[in-house]
Enzyme design. Structure first.
Site, PDB file in Angstrom:
ATOM      1  N   ARG A  46     -12.177  -7.111  -2.317  1.00  0.00           N
ATOM      2  CA  ARG A  46     -10.869  -7.078  -1.634  1.00  0.00           C
ATOM      3  C   ARG A  46     -10.230  -8.458  -1.725  1.00  0.00           C
ATOM      4  NH1 ARG A  46     -10.870  -8.146   3.356  1.00  0.00           N
ATOM      5  NH2 ARG A  46     -12.543  -6.749   3.950  1.00  0.00           N
ATOM      6  N   TYR A  98      15.542   0.788  -2.697  1.00  0.00           N
ATOM      7  CA  TYR A  98      14.634   1.921  -2.827  1.00  0.00           C
ATOM      8  C   TYR A  98      14.427   2.587  -1.461  1.00  0.00           C
ATOM      9  CZ  TYR A  98      10.290   4.411  -3.821  1.00  0.00           C
ATOM     10  OH  TYR A  98       9.321   5.361  -3.945  1.00  0.00           O
ATOM     11  N   ASP A 170      13.541  -7.437  -5.418  1.00  0.00           N
ATOM     12  CA  ASP A 170      12.785  -6.354  -6.051  1.00  0.00           C
ATOM     13  C   ASP A 170      13.275  -6.283  -7.496  1.00  0.00           C
ATOM     14  OD1 ASP A 170      11.897  -3.885  -7.050  1.00  0.00           O
ATOM     15  OD2 ASP A 170      11.925  -2.945  -5.072  1.00  0.00           O
ATOM     16  N   LYS A 195       6.332   1.478 -12.415  1.00  0.00           N
ATOM     17  CA  LYS A 195       7.476   1.847 -13.234  1.00  0.00           C
ATOM     18  C   LYS A 195       7.382   1.207 -14.625  1.00  0.00           C
ATOM     19  CE  LYS A 195       8.386   3.763  -9.334  1.00  0.00           C
ATOM     20  NZ  LYS A 195       9.224   3.158  -8.309  1.00  0.00           N
TER      21      LYS A 195
HETATM   22  C1  LIG Z   1       9.197   2.961  -6.902  1.00  0.00           C
HETATM   23  C2  LIG Z   1       9.855   1.793  -6.339  1.00  0.00           C
HETATM   24  C3  LIG Z   1       9.297   1.078  -5.265  1.00  0.00           C
HETATM   25  C4  LIG Z   1       8.019   1.535  -4.582  1.00  0.00           C
HETATM   26  O1  LIG Z   1       6.905   1.394  -5.409  1.00  0.00           O
HETATM   27  P1  LIG Z   1       5.624   2.358  -5.345  1.00  0.00           P
HETATM   28  O2  LIG Z   1       4.777   1.851  -6.454  1.00  0.00           O
HETATM   29  O3  LIG Z   1       6.103   3.751  -5.527  1.00  0.00           O
HETATM   30  O4  LIG Z   1       5.011   2.173  -3.998  1.00  0.00           O
HETATM   31  C5  LIG Z   1       9.943  -0.055  -4.830  1.00  0.00           C
HETATM   32  N1  LIG Z   1      11.104  -0.472  -5.398  1.00  0.00           N
HETATM   33  C6  LIG Z   1      11.672   0.181  -6.402  1.00  0.00           C
HETATM   34  C7  LIG Z   1      12.949  -0.334  -6.991  1.00  0.00           C
HETATM   35  C8  LIG Z   1      11.082   1.331  -6.916  1.00  0.00           C
HETATM   36  O5  LIG Z   1      11.684   1.994  -7.925  1.00  0.00           O
END
Ligand SMILES: *Cc1c(COP(=O)(O)O)cnc(C)c1O
Length: 381
Positions: A46, A98, A170, A195
């Site tokens: 961890r 998001y 982000d 993604k």
């Molecule tokens: C999918 C997404 C998230 C969240 O990520 P997860 O891996 O699904 O927890 C955060 N920000 C954006 C822009 C996203 O497309």
């Protein structure tokens, strides 16, 4: 090293013991210590794992951070970052972030005393206007999700600094291949590695990096204290994905531009959102601060009532949430990814019920355009 080289050789790209060019999967929870209280460097997975560490070094390298952190999901990473703040603190939050990020603040952190105001960060005057005495951070996405709004990162981070705010970006949609927010003044970058970075729709992960040593120390503490770390198998998959990020992103963008142009020229389409079109309000800023426009395209049909039928008429564009994989996806944000945002807040942010979001994949563009054309015909548009 240039970015295309860093994707292959950044972080820890070979195993120091065997020379293996792919970092081994250290599938272990604990580590033999040389003597009492004398670990070889790792104590417990961890707190640290060599496969995860290689990925963490890689994301730091790509974004220009001092340390990287890998989490079990994007939201787990965002959770750790938001845990930097205390009850009574206030955050300025982009108004079309998001949906899960919004839900995390509204339904988890708010009850523990964190407050926030949603603002359209693409209009910089909203930042200064909404700063309160207890505002500690500016959290934004650019390009944003799902409207692909562009925020001037240099302008926003300059304003944030003047008000002693930590800027958190982000960078999921652009990836470090097309945009490096830390170099434009941001303090922390978060990613859903699920993604584009992973890129193959086969792993859920989150990555965080910062170029501020003090923040890195705190995020490292929170990562270990909260414990939502990425496992070694998934850390390896992420590194495998990132090696081809450059070729994938260039192709995603090429296909996305074709799709955006096709939609823009179609008489049944009311509006197209793609920052690579010169009709997009953020086009000039995007050109300045990004090296490419990525593969996400959103649009609205003039006949909103036909949206569902149109989306369900596609074959190659798979109906599903998520984005950034090799395969093209389609979704309706109001009822899918952004359903956790209340309708009035969604509409305030310009996310109409008829908005369609495409993640343009790496298929041959002729097949993608044919699939779109067929959907228009099927619903009589
Ligand atoms: C999918 C997404 C998230 C969240 O990520 P997860 O891996 O699904 O927890 C955060 N920000 C954006 C822009 C996203 O497309």
């Amino acid at each position: 090293m240039h970015l295309n080289t860093k994707l292959i050789h950044g972080g820890i790209s070979t195993d120091p013991i065997t020379g293996a060019v792919s970092v081994p999967i250290y599938q272990t929870s604990t580590y033999k210590q040389d003597a009492v209280g004398k670990p070889k460097g790792y104590e417990y997975s961890r707190s640290g794992n060599p496969t995860r560490f290689a990925l963490e070094e890689l994301i730091a390298d790509l974004e220009g951070g001092v340390r990287g952190f890998a989490f079990a999901s994007g939201l787990a990473g965002i959770h750790a970052v938001l845990s930097l703040f205390n009850p009574g603190d206030h955050i300025l939050l982009g108004d079309d972030v998001y949906g899960g990020t919004f839900r995390l603040l509204a339904q988890v952190f708010e009850k523990n005393g964190l407050t926030y105001t949603t603002i359209d960060t693409s209009d910089l005057s909203n930042i200064a206007e909404n700063v309160q005495k207890n505002t500690k951070a500016l959290y934004l996405e650019t390009p944003s999700n799902p409207l692909l709004k562009i925020t001037d990162l240099k302008g926003a981070t300059t304003l944030a600094k003047a008000n002693n705010l930590i800027t958190i970006v982000d960078n999921t949609f652009a990836t470090p291949y097309f945009q490096q927010p830390l170099n434009l003044g941001a303090d922390i970058v978060v990613h859903s590695g699920t993604k584009y970075l992973g890129g193959h729709s086969d792993v859920v992960s989150g990555l965080v990096t910062t170029n501020v040593a003090e923040l890195a120390e705190k995020i490292g503490f929170l990562q270990n204290a909260i414990g939502a770390v990425l496992g070694p198998q998934d850390s390896w998959l992420m590194q495998r994905g990132i090696k081809t990020l450059g070729v994938r992103m260039r192709e995603h963008q090429r296909n996305a531009l074709k799709v955006a142009e096709f939609l823009q020229s179609h008489p049944a389409v009311a509006k197209v959102y793609y920052p690579g079109l010169n009709t997009h309000p953020g086009f000039e800023i995007a050109q300045k601060q990004m090296q490419g426009f990525s593969g996400m395209v959103s649009f609205e049909l003039s006949a909103e009532e036909k949206t569902t039928a149109w989306v369900e008429s596609l074959d190659l564009f798979t109906l599903g949430e998520s984005l950034g994989g090799v395969e093209s996806l389609v979704e309706v944000p109001a009822v899918m990814t952004h359903a956790s945002i209340p309708k009035d807040k969604r509409e305030e942010a310009g996310i109409k019920d008829g908005l369609v979001r495409l993640s343009v994949g790496l298929e041959d563009k002729r097949d993608l355009l044919a699939d779109l054309s067929k959907a228009f015909e099927k619903v009589g548009l």
